[in-house]
Design an enzyme around this catalytic site. Sequence first.
Site, PDB file in Angstrom:
ATOM      1  N   GLY A   1       3.972  -9.137  -9.086  1.00 47.11           N
ATOM      2  CA  GLY A   1       3.196  -7.993  -8.595  1.00 47.11           C
ATOM      3  C   GLY A   1       3.772  -7.483  -7.295  1.00 47.11           C
ATOM      4  O   GLY A   1       4.876  -7.865  -6.906  1.00 47.11           O
ATOM      5  N   ASN A   2       3.037  -6.585  -6.646  1.00 49.09           N
ATOM      6  CA  ASN A   2       3.500  -6.069  -5.364  1.00 49.09           C
ATOM      7  C   ASN A   2       2.294  -5.892  -4.438  1.00 49.09           C
ATOM      8  O   ASN A   2       1.158  -6.132  -4.845  1.00 49.09           O
ATOM      9  CB  ASN A   2       4.285  -4.774  -5.556  1.00 49.09           C
ATOM     10  CG  ASN A   2       3.436  -3.701  -6.184  1.00 49.09           C
ATOM     11  OD1 ASN A   2       2.495  -3.227  -5.574  1.00 49.09           O
ATOM     12  ND2 ASN A   2       3.746  -3.360  -7.431  1.00 49.09           N
TER      13      ASN A   2
END
Length: 394
Positions: free
Chosen positions: A207-208
């Site tokens: 993810g980020n």
Amino acid sequence: MSQLGPEIVLGVGGGIAAYKSCELLRRLQDRGYQVTVVPTPSSLNFVGKATWEALSGRPVNVQVWENVHSVPHISLAEQSEYFVIAPATADLIARLAAGRADDLLTNLVLASNSPKMLVPAMHPSMWLDPATVSNVQTLRDRGFKIMEPEVGRLTGSDEGQGRFPETASIVKEFDELTGNISDLVGKRVLVTAGGTQENIDPVRFIGNRSSGKQGIAIALAAKKRGALVHLIAANVDEKDVRGIQTTHVVSTQEMHEALTEQFPQCDILIMSAAVADARPKLVSFEKIKKTLLGTIELTPNTDLIAEMSKSKTNQLMIGFAAETRDHLQEARRKMESKGLDLIYVNDVSGGAIFGKDKTMGTILTRNGADIAVKEVSKDALGNLLLDQAIRQLG
Ligand code: CTP
């Protein structure tokens, strides 16, 4: 996400167009207005109290004799910043012009100094009758804003001037009265927000750090300016906003599907989501043991905005870039290679911006000069981008 706008009264007169005011109520709520509905007694023949209470989520009174302990004609008059009365019948206009106070609505109008707008709707011969013409003039002289009814077919087979205007034009006129900017009425704005996540196994993902705050701020700004907004939200924690259609997605593939469905109808796409550039080649259905986690083979994701721009017709496309070096060159390269009209670039070296309420960067356009954005709120940036989008759409 809340956005409380001005407190207003929606007065409803006893004409067949009363049913159209149910839609008007909804659109006013979408624009952030806090609406109390005050119908006249005769209007209840067309739309009942229960409908107004359910739609407005507030109690509805018709006479000053209801809830007397709260003195509604004075307390509501004090609380209401604006009035819109739709439909305004010939009888209601006559009663207002005469300064009568024979139901709650007319009491309120007398008791309040707030700006008021009337939306007349009646048979053309009643609209053109000298009595109505003179009453309308009297009210205009007293500062009421009075819309002109539209010309067209009436309830029966008659035609002429007397029709209730389209909801969008009532909202636009009312926005002008209240100072709400409504330059996106009739436009469809599609916004992506948050960050996509790619599963590695049932408990882990790639993810980020995007919080989705910027995309949500843009969606709210566009809604406030009258657009029909669709938000594609990837893993954002905020609650959905009433009046913004929201599709929740997790992965890039899901965002791709949602975009494919929504993009053809939109006028402006604002791609503020941080899209995962790659995903694991294989997703394990069982939790991978740590001893086996040495290498995860990745496969690239589709570049969503570049993909959308291949099928674009008239859509204006806005992208975002978060760069740690050579911001302007990188952003210009992305704008051109992805077929964008505008791009906003910010410097994320040191984790700046993520999860914060302020942003600072540069708006690049295809032909115009770069626009430096000094530290502003994410709401303000949303409005700056929308200003540019409107300029480009002409
Ligand atoms: N974007 C997209 N699909 C992707 C990656 C990015 O639609 N798979 C969009 C982003 O939403 C953003 C713009 O493209 O509006 C630029 O995103 P960025 O991550 O800066 O660009 P990348 O193409 O991923 O470039 P790089 O990772 O090489 O910096």
